[in-house]
Design a protein around this motif. Structure first.
Motif, PDB file in Angstrom:
ATOM      1  N   ASP A 404       0.831  -1.204   0.000  1.00  0.00           N
ATOM      2  CA  ASP A 404       0.000   0.000   0.000  1.00  0.00           C
ATOM      3  C   ASP A 404       0.863   1.250   0.000  1.00  0.00           C
ATOM      4  O   ASP A 404       0.573   2.220  -0.700  1.00  0.00           O
ATOM      5  CB  ASP A 404      -0.934   0.014   1.217  1.00  0.00           C
ATOM      6  N   ASN A 408       0.787   3.920  -2.958  1.00  0.00           N
ATOM      7  CA  ASN A 408       0.331   5.283  -2.675  1.00  0.00           C
ATOM      8  C   ASN A 408       1.363   6.309  -3.130  1.00  0.00           C
ATOM      9  O   ASN A 408       1.022   7.450  -3.406  1.00  0.00           O
ATOM     10  CB  ASN A 408       0.037   5.449  -1.184  1.00  0.00           C
ATOM     11  N   GLN A 409       2.599   5.886  -3.213  1.00  0.00           N
ATOM     12  CA  GLN A 409       3.641   6.814  -3.644  1.00  0.00           C
ATOM     13  C   GLN A 409       3.885   6.745  -5.152  1.00  0.00           C
ATOM     14  O   GLN A 409       4.462   7.658  -5.720  1.00  0.00           O
ATOM     15  CB  GLN A 409       4.946   6.534  -2.881  1.00  0.00           C
ATOM     16  N   ALA A 411       1.823   6.598  -8.384  1.00  0.00           N
ATOM     17  CA  ALA A 411       0.479   6.657  -8.939  1.00  0.00           C
ATOM     18  C   ALA A 411       0.531   6.275 -10.412  1.00  0.00           C
ATOM     19  O   ALA A 411       1.355   6.792 -11.162  1.00  0.00           O
ATOM     20  CB  ALA A 411      -0.103   8.048  -8.789  1.00  0.00           C
ATOM     21  N   GLY A 431      -8.403   9.002  -5.048  1.00  0.00           N
ATOM     22  CA  GLY A 431      -6.992   9.341  -4.877  1.00  0.00           C
ATOM     23  C   GLY A 431      -6.672   9.666  -3.432  1.00  0.00           C
ATOM     24  O   GLY A 431      -5.633   9.278  -2.908  1.00  0.00           O
ATOM     25  N   ASP A 432      -7.583  10.378  -2.794  1.00  0.00           N
ATOM     26  CA  ASP A 432      -7.343  10.750  -1.405  1.00  0.00           C
ATOM     27  C   ASP A 432      -8.706  10.977  -0.766  1.00  0.00           C
ATOM     28  O   ASP A 432      -9.401  11.933  -1.077  1.00  0.00           O
ATOM     29  CB  ASP A 432      -6.501  12.042  -1.357  1.00  0.00           C
ATOM     30  N   ARG A 483      -7.410  12.276 -10.692  1.00  0.00           N
ATOM     31  CA  ARG A 483      -7.584  11.328  -9.593  1.00  0.00           C
ATOM     32  C   ARG A 483      -6.225  10.840  -9.087  1.00  0.00           C
ATOM     33  O   ARG A 483      -5.995  10.731  -7.884  1.00  0.00           O
ATOM     34  CB  ARG A 483      -8.429  10.153 -10.098  1.00  0.00           C
ATOM     35  N   ALA A 484      -5.319  10.554 -10.022  1.00  0.00           N
ATOM     36  CA  ALA A 484      -4.002  10.075  -9.632  1.00  0.00           C
ATOM     37  C   ALA A 484      -3.196  11.179  -8.955  1.00  0.00           C
ATOM     38  O   ALA A 484      -2.431  10.934  -8.012  1.00  0.00           O
ATOM     39  CB  ALA A 484      -3.259   9.549 -10.856  1.00  0.00           C
ATOM     40  N   LYS A 487      -3.309  11.738  -5.147  1.00  0.00           N
ATOM     41  CA  LYS A 487      -2.521  10.898  -4.249  1.00  0.00           C
ATOM     42  C   LYS A 487      -1.236  11.593  -3.821  1.00  0.00           C
ATOM     43  O   LYS A 487      -0.559  11.113  -2.920  1.00  0.00           O
ATOM     44  CB  LYS A 487      -2.162   9.580  -4.947  1.00  0.00           C
ATOM     45  N   PRO A 489       1.687  11.740  -5.322  1.00  0.00           N
ATOM     46  CA  PRO A 489       2.682  10.671  -5.363  1.00  0.00           C
ATOM     47  C   PRO A 489       4.098  11.209  -5.572  1.00  0.00           C
ATOM     48  O   PRO A 489       4.274  12.343  -6.018  1.00  0.00           O
ATOM     49  CB  PRO A 489       2.245   9.847  -6.573  1.00  0.00           C
TER      50      PRO A 489
ATOM     51  N   PHE B 243      -5.083   2.028  -6.649  1.00  0.00           N
ATOM     52  CA  PHE B 243      -5.397   3.065  -5.675  1.00  0.00           C
ATOM     53  C   PHE B 243      -5.525   2.510  -4.260  1.00  0.00           C
ATOM     54  O   PHE B 243      -5.980   3.202  -3.367  1.00  0.00           O
ATOM     55  CB  PHE B 243      -6.699   3.775  -6.063  1.00  0.00           C
ATOM     56  N   HIS B 245      -7.610   0.569  -2.997  1.00  0.00           N
ATOM     57  CA  HIS B 245      -8.986   0.849  -2.601  1.00  0.00           C
ATOM     58  C   HIS B 245      -9.701  -0.429  -2.196  1.00  0.00           C
ATOM     59  O   HIS B 245     -10.934  -0.491  -2.176  1.00  0.00           O
ATOM     60  CB  HIS B 245      -9.710   1.490  -3.791  1.00  0.00           C
TER      61      HIS B 245
END
Lengths: 583, 638
Positions: A404, A408-409, A411, A431-432, A483-484, A487, A489, B243, B245
């Motif tokens: 994860d 998360n870093q 994207a 994304g967040d 969306r990316a 994050k 990233p 993501f 998710h």
């Protein structure tokens, strides 16, 4: 398989046990009823004892009531256990799918997973209910009835035993044969339907080439074939009913003859004889039912196997034991990397890749279809594991990070990207989750998605249909980029993510990246040379190998392939693709 | 976009609730019967006779039960030397009836196999054959999943109805009537007792199905929602992973999954308890009859004997069975009728009309005049038989296409093309340029008459295309569509689709022309590689090369190309382009262009906006004009 599936009964164990128990209660009561019948006639009617008739009749009503309770309980718990079992199966599969790696997902395919979660589970739910309610009920009922007839008159009961054995053998043989035929038939049936589907989807091709008659011929031939196979299989099944009737009738006649003689010569009561005849139907009907349950279980076995496969599938990617939770920067290093989707070391699709990329660099990647550009970047966020060598992010092997944390870093905007049903804002917050509306707007501004979102009927609260079908291709791509970005990233990978965006907007997005996220390492895969020529360095790929890795100017001078692509696109080549459509 | 092929989703549509509303159940049922009678009149008559015979034999058997005790057992009870001759004779007689019953059951079941499967085959064939004749419009308006569902779900429910429900209904009806008559003959009071219990049973059935029906609707709705969620999340599973998710996805799924469990549990519960209730009601009726019958037999009123009671009780049981069966089959029948309704609606759809009479023939020149040729000559001509005097004209096929003030809309009220005028002389390359929805694809769909125009005229070699037979018109046009569709079969078969009698060499030559030969030879079995699932194993570029080869093997004088090159990289694109260029050589070509090179090399560029031609000319002229084309070309728009 049974162990895997059985483990999913979980909290519905009580219901699963209660169902057959209730069914047994019902069966016992049902079996006793003809017994009391005999008593009414023998002890009541024959002796002229009205009181006895009422007493026994009343007892029978009570028994019917108890039987009803058993039946209700069986129905209630059966429904609870089977629907609950289905619920648990779906959940177990779905939860396990969430742990799947990309390789696992590829193995099953999206359509395959959907079928397993829907149709196969429904099959199992029905089969489970059948097993709980019938599998116990039918044999018990049969045995009880048989036992009762032995109590009444062992000599006559032998007739039933013989009949049961003969009929069971015949049914068994019949079912095995038909099962064999039916598996073949259903395969053909699926083929036929697949061809219809192809025709529906490809109707324009059929009509454009005037192949209606050809298709009709093909279809009628296949359909006739299917008909023949179906007839062959069902002809066997059609023996069932006559066979059953023959046995029942034979039993009735035999019992009538033997029974009548026994009544006259050996003092068997007429009531007993009638009870015996009543049990006859009972025994043979249940045998028939049992054979049908058997077929159903065999048929659902395939579904069971498919479901169990998903539940038992182990992810090909595992978190390390003491994972790192911190990615210190966006530098990326490929060290002697080879990769193949099936682990083939002889002919890997990425061969001996060595790359060293500093944090904050913008890297363009260009190359032909099948040159494994996507495969290369998929290794960075550990969507797949390398076959040989190692990929380092922030100086550490990607396999040492918590998954994860890494993802998360890093994207990725995938080539085949998907939006989900929900509002624009909800989609962005993938994304967040904590992102404020302002942060979302900011991300959209960077991705040049703000202008069209604001023109949507309800702006950021506009509801997107499944797959974002109410947006154009370019709009979807920009939303996916936003969306990316949310994050925040350290590494951002765009896998052909602006192909449907016009060149001017494309350029604008790249400018925004350079200005607002200078520290993020950016990978841009593109078909258009204009999308990558501004990058710090460009990777030129062909057949899984890196043919060049340098700046635009140097590549233009040194790389023949790069020059080739460049010239084909600028001098008379290039893209006219729907630029106006985006404005 | 109406012309975009809709995606096929899932295939199996969940039945819409327990009892869909039917418009004309009687009419539909009648039509099914007519359908059966059309193909299998003799079979059906035999089956009906067999069912009658079966039921009557069964009733005979039950009557025997009465005689068994009263006539053959009781009188002998106190006989010192009982004579079983009478019994043996009776058993032989009943045995004969039973044997007849078994034979009837055998005949009925065996014949029904042919009737059911045969009817389904005819129905499937008729559906498919008819479907092939339907206009493209039909496929635009009906989601593919719905069409598919007719071949799977609706046909399946039909099978159940024809093979089980219909004989069952007939059987039950005859049984009920004959048993009722027998019961009345045996004892009127006991019959009344039985009928009262039947009323109770019908009432409870109605109540339970009503209750379960409500939950069934709920269950179907929840099932639909959950399946939708599953489909969406599986489709986007890779995005879910990227993501991180997973937990949210699982939470969303859990909620819907639990909802479905609740409604499914309730729906199933009410269906499940119906069986036991009815069974026990049957038992209660049995007991009541036994008690009342016992009293009657004891008092000797109504001529009621013990034997009568035995028979009556058997009748009582066989009276309940068909009623139960009918009530259980009722839902299946209603669903089957709904399915049949959909199937008949498909069969009633109006096929594509074709009033054309101008045909395409091989031609040769004799003394400067065109005459028909029996062999493939490479020269094609339109054979125009004038309707007025029967005289025949031959016009050479050259590929001259003219649009004259054409208006068109997918629905009459909403025009998507207005006043379109264009002309293409033989061998010219015409490029259409414009944004999505400007009407590019629509124009090409009018040339081959996928759709008919509202107003204006389209002429092909000077002939109004409405006068040309559709099949011949389309034969003369080669199409490479944006959505490439490949069929299950070998690569060779897929290319040969363009010309069914093409030799292997012709196919390979076409593949070489299309630049597809190279990659095909690299496939595991070369030209014999099996393609399944719309060529799922191939890349987009490879599929496109195959569809170009398919057009090449047909060797048409006019080409319609929808350049779908956005998903191909530049180098593959060049390979494709080369193939296309070779294919276009010497042919009139309409191309929906996405690439600058294609556009620039065109003889005429047509710029479309919102269904109107706003600019036309060659590249140099249009650049000069500094209009929309200039904007598009320089990328200064947007």
């Amino acid at each position: 398989m049974l162990k895997t599936l059985g483990a999913q009964v979980k909290e519905f164990k009580a219901a699963s046990i209660a169902t057959p128990l209730c069914m047994i209660l019902e069966v016992l009561m049902e079996t006793v009823i003809p017994f009391f019948m005999a008593s009414i006639i023998d002890d009541g009617v024959d002796k002229g004892d009205l009181h006895h008739i009422y007493m026994v009749g009343f007892a029978m009503l009570v028994i019917a009531l108890i039987g009803l309770l058993g039946g209700l309980g069986g129905g209630h718990y059966g429904a609870k256990a089977s629907t609950g079992f289905a619920k648990n199966l779906r959940e177990a599969m779905f939860a396990n799918i969430q742990t799947f790696s990309f390789a696992n997902i590829d193995k099953f395919s999206t359509a395959g997973l959907v079928t397993r979660l829907t149709t196969d589970v429904t099959n199992l739910q029905n089969a489970y209910q059948m097993i709980l309610r019938m599998c116990i009920r039918a044999p018990i009922s049969m045995i009880c009835a048989l036992a009762m007839s032995y109590v009444i008159c062992p000599r006559l009961a032998n007739v039933y035993l013989v009949a049961v054995i003969i009929l069971a053998t015949l049914l068994m043989l019949l079912m095995m044969r038909t099962h064999h035929y039916f598996t073949q038939v259903f395969e053909k049936y699926d083929d036929l339907n697949a061809s219809v589907q192809e025709n529906v989807a490809g109707i324009r091709v059929v009509k454009a080439f005037v192949r209606e008659d050809y298709e009709k011929e093909q279809f009628t031939a296949a359909s006739r074939n299917l008909y023949k196979m179906f007839v062959k299989a069902e002809k066997l099944i059609s023996l069932n009913a006559p066979l059953m009737q023959f046995t029942v009738y034979s039993c009735i006649l035999l019992i009538s003859w033997l029974g009548a003689r026994m009544v006259v010569l050996e003092g068997l009561s007429t009531g007993d004889l009638m009870s015996m005849l009543a049990y006859c139907m009972n025994i043979l009907m249940h045998l028939m039912m049992l054979s049908m349950v058997f077929v159903m279980i065999v048929m659902s076995a395939a579904s069971g196997r498919r479901v169990a496969e998903v539940i038992n599938e182990e992810s090909t990617l595992a978190n390390p034991e003491n994972p790192d939770y911190e990615v210190c920067d966006g530098s990326v290093c490929f060290d002697q990397v080879s990769f193949d989707y099936h682990g083939n070391r002889e002919h890997p699709i990425l061969k001996n890749i060595n790359l060293d990329i500093r944090a904050g660099e913008t890297i363009g990647i260009i190359g032909g279809t099948g040159s494994s550009k996507s495969s290369l970047v998929n290794l960075i966020s550990r969507l797949y594991d390398v076959t040989d060598g190692a990929v380092y992010v922030g100086g550490k092997d990607v396999r040492s990070y918590d998954l994860d944390t890494l993802r998360n870093q890093v994207a990725v905007v995938l080539q085949k990207n998907v939006l989900f049903s929900g509002t624009v804002l909800e989609n962005l917050r993938w994304g967040d989750e904590e992102a404020t509306e302002e942060q979302c707007r900011q991300a959209c501004r960077l991705a040049c998605a703000d202008e069209f979102i604001e023109r949507l009927s309800e702006g950021y609260d506009t509801y997107l249909e499944q797959g974002g079908s109410n947006l154009s291709g370019g709009q979807k791509q920009r939303l996916c980029i936003a969306r990316a970005l949310l994050k925040k990233p350290k590494i951002l990978i765009l896998d052909d993510s602006t192909s449907a965006v016009d060149t001017a907007t494309d350029a604008k997005i790249r400018r925004a990246f350079a200005e607002h996220i200078p520290d993020t390492t950016k990978f841009i895969i593109a078909q258009r040379i204009s999308s990558v020529q501004g990058a710090d360095r460009i990777i030129v790929m062909e057949d899984g190998e890196i043919l060049g890795f340098d700046t635009h100017e140097k590549l233009l001078a040194d790389s023949e392939i790069y020059r080739d692509i460049y010239e084909s696109q600028t001098k008379g080549g290039g893209d006219f693709d729907e630029k106006a459509g985006e404005s | 976009m109406a012309e975009k092929v809709r995606e096929f989703k899932g295939g199996r549509r969940a039945p819409q609730g327990p009892r869909p509303k039917l418009a004309h159940p009687g009419k539909t049922l009648l039509r099914i019967m007519c359908y059966l009678m059309r193909y299998y009149p003799v079979h059906i008559v035999v089956v009906v006779i067999a069912i009658f015979a079966g039921v009557l034999c069964n009733v005979q058997g039950t009557w025997f039960m009465k005689d068994l005790i009263d006539v053959y057992v009781r009188p002998l009870l106190f006989d010192k030397n009982p004579d079983f001759g009478g019994l043996a004779q009776a058993i032989r007689r009943v045995g004969g009836f039973y044997l007849l019953g078994v034979l009837a059951a055998f005949a009925q079941n065996r014949i029904m196999v042919y009737v059911t499967q045969g009817t389904l085959m005819h129905m499937r064939n008729e559906m498919f054959v008819h479907m092939e004749t339907l206009p493209i419009k039909y496929f635009d308006e009906h989601p593919h999943g719905d069409v598919m569902s007719m071949y799977t779900n609706d046909i399946d429910t039909m099978r159940q109805m024809i093979s089980q429900s219909m004989p069952q209904f007939l059987n039950s009806a005859i049984t009920i009537v004959s048993v009722l008559v027998s019961m009345i003959l045996l004892s009127v009071p006991l019959t009344l007792v039985t009928l009262v219990m039947v009323a109770v049973l019908l009432f409870s059935t109605k109540k339970a199905t009503g209750l379960s029906g409500r939950y069934f609707v709920q269950q179907q709705r929840d099932l639909g929602t959950l399946n939708g969620c599953i489909e969406e999340l599986m489709e986007g599973q890779k995005v879910v992973k990227v993501f991180c998710h997973e937990d949210q996805a699982l939470a969303q799924f859990r909620k819907l999954n639990h909802q479905l469990y609740e409604s499914a549990y309730n729906a199933n519960r009410f269906v499940n308890i119906l069986g036991p209730i009815n069974a026990q009601l049957g038992n209660v009726s049995y007991v009541l009859c036994a008690m009342v019958g016992g009293v009657l037999a004891l008092s000797g009123s109504f001529d009621f004997t013990l034997g009568s009671l035995a028979s009556f009780l058997t009748f009582n049981k066989s009276f309940y069975m068909p009623i139960n069966q009918v009530s259980q089959q009722l839902n299946a029948v209603v669903m089957a009728l709904a399915g049949a309704d959909r199937i008949f609606t498909l069969l009633d759809e109006k096929p594509e009309t074709d009033a054309g009479y101008v045909t395409l023939v091989n031609a040769k020149r004799e003394n400067g005049k065109l005459v028909e040729s029996d062999t493939r000559s490479g020269l094609w001509a339109w054979k125009h038989v004038h309707q007025a005097d029967g005289s025949v004209d031959y016009v050479e096929l050259t590929g001259d296409v003219v649009f004259d003030d054409v208006d068109f809309g997918y629905v009459p009220q909403k025009l998507v093309l207005r006043n379109v005028n264009l002309y293409a002389t033989p061998g010219q390359k015409i490029a259409f340029v414009g944004s999505t929805g400007a009407g590019k694809t629509t124009i090409t769909n009018l040339i081959n008459r996928f759709y008919d125009i509202q107003d204006g005229k389209i002429r092909y070699d000077g002939i109004n295309i409405n006068k040309i037979k559709k099949a011949d018109l389309r034969h003369s046009l080669g199409m490479v569509l944006q959505d490439t569709h490949l069929f299950t079969g070998t690569v060779m078969e897929n290319i040969r689709y363009g010309k069914l009698d093409a030799t292997d060499d012709e196919v390979i030559a076409a593949a070489k022309l299309a630049n597809a030969d190279g990659f095909i030879r690299h496939l595991s079995h070369g030209y014999d590689t099996m393609l399944t699932g719309d060529g799922a194993a191939l890349s987009q570029g490879q599929r496109q090369l195959l569809s170009i080869a398919r057009a090449a093997v047909a060797d048409p004088p006019v080409l319609i190309l929808d350049e779908a090159t956005s998903s191909i990289d530049t180098r593959t694109e060049r390979i494709v382009q080369e193939g296309m260029d070779r294919l276009m050589k010497g042919r009139t070509t309409f191309v929906i262009a996405h690439r600058l090179s294609t556009v620039r090399n065109s003889d005429c560029i047509i710029v479309l906006e919102q269904g109107r031609i706003i600019e036309r000319g060659n590249h140099a002229q249009l650049i000069e004009e500094k209009g929309k084309y200039y904007q598009l070309y320089t990328g200064s728009a947007g």
